[in-house]
Write a protein that holds these residues in place. Sequence first.
Motif, PDB file in Angstrom:
ATOM      1  N   LEU A  62       0.831  -1.199   0.000  1.00  0.00           N
ATOM      2  CA  LEU A  62       0.000   0.000   0.000  1.00  0.00           C
ATOM      3  C   LEU A  62       0.866   1.249   0.000  1.00  0.00           C
ATOM      4  O   LEU A  62       0.602   2.203  -0.727  1.00  0.00           O
ATOM      5  CB  LEU A  62      -0.933   0.001   1.208  1.00  0.00           C
ATOM      6  N   TRP A  63       1.915   1.252   0.798  1.00  0.00           N
ATOM      7  CA  TRP A  63       2.851   2.383   0.852  1.00  0.00           C
ATOM      8  C   TRP A  63       3.475   2.619  -0.524  1.00  0.00           C
ATOM      9  O   TRP A  63       3.542   3.756  -0.992  1.00  0.00           O
ATOM     10  CB  TRP A  63       3.913   2.108   1.907  1.00  0.00           C
ATOM     11  N   GLN A  66       0.823   4.161  -2.769  1.00  0.00           N
ATOM     12  CA  GLN A  66       0.574   5.558  -2.430  1.00  0.00           C
ATOM     13  C   GLN A  66       1.709   6.454  -2.917  1.00  0.00           C
ATOM     14  O   GLN A  66       1.469   7.546  -3.422  1.00  0.00           O
ATOM     15  CB  GLN A  66       0.376   5.715  -0.920  1.00  0.00           C
ATOM     16  N   ARG A  67       2.933   5.991  -2.794  1.00  0.00           N
ATOM     17  CA  ARG A  67       4.074   6.790  -3.259  1.00  0.00           C
ATOM     18  C   ARG A  67       4.018   6.967  -4.775  1.00  0.00           C
ATOM     19  O   ARG A  67       4.319   8.037  -5.291  1.00  0.00           O
ATOM     20  CB  ARG A  67       5.379   6.149  -2.825  1.00  0.00           C
ATOM     21  N   VAL A  70       1.189   9.504  -5.612  1.00  0.00           N
ATOM     22  CA  VAL A  70       1.533  10.902  -5.329  1.00  0.00           C
ATOM     23  C   VAL A  70       2.271  11.516  -6.513  1.00  0.00           C
ATOM     24  O   VAL A  70       2.078  12.685  -6.838  1.00  0.00           O
ATOM     25  CB  VAL A  70       2.384  10.999  -4.035  1.00  0.00           C
ATOM     26  N   CYS A 120       2.598  10.348   5.193  1.00  0.00           N
ATOM     27  CA  CYS A 120       1.206  10.651   4.891  1.00  0.00           C
ATOM     28  C   CYS A 120       1.113  11.091   3.435  1.00  0.00           C
ATOM     29  O   CYS A 120       1.807  12.025   3.021  1.00  0.00           O
ATOM     30  CB  CYS A 120       0.690  11.755   5.816  1.00  0.00           C
ATOM     31  N   TRP A 121       0.283  10.441   2.673  1.00  0.00           N
ATOM     32  CA  TRP A 121       0.176  10.785   1.251  1.00  0.00           C
ATOM     33  C   TRP A 121      -0.344  12.201   1.054  1.00  0.00           C
ATOM     34  O   TRP A 121      -0.038  12.841   0.061  1.00  0.00           O
ATOM     35  CB  TRP A 121      -0.695   9.773   0.513  1.00  0.00           C
ATOM     36  N   LYS A 122      -1.134  12.733   1.992  1.00  0.00           N
ATOM     37  CA  LYS A 122      -1.682  14.077   1.819  1.00  0.00           C
ATOM     38  C   LYS A 122      -0.623  15.170   1.950  1.00  0.00           C
ATOM     39  O   LYS A 122      -0.783  16.243   1.400  1.00  0.00           O
ATOM     40  CB  LYS A 122      -2.797  14.330   2.842  1.00  0.00           C
TER      41      LYS A 122
END
Length: 127
Positions: A62-63, A66-67, A70, A120-122
């Motif tokens: 998941l990490w 997400q990276r 982004v 944090c992706w945000k």
Amino acid sequence: MEDKEVNFDEDALLLVTPFPRIEVTRWRCKLRDETGAARVDANGMELYSQEERWFSFDNRRLWCLQRAAVKKWPKKVYCEVFEISQTLAKTRELRKFDTRTFGLSVLVGRREELNLEKWCWKTEEPT
């Protein structure tokens, strides 16, 4: 991770990964305070989120997703997942599952480490 992508339209794409799909389950998780302790009501009963959400136990994958997502911001990025039943999930990871941020951020490292990196992706800057 070298990601491949399939465009849905101008504003969305599908990430195609070199690893298996992440497993997700629908879950109403325990509400926790800033220390990680379960929140309770006036009768001492543990409190749970009001709605079910998808959660994954494949945190490393998941990490990575997400990276990669982004980097494509502001496009919407999708990935394929494999939904597992709560029965199967309960027998494996749900007994040790906890979240303080509903998956909005993750701590990267081993639990016994003193200074885990928070990601944090945000707040991640697109590259």
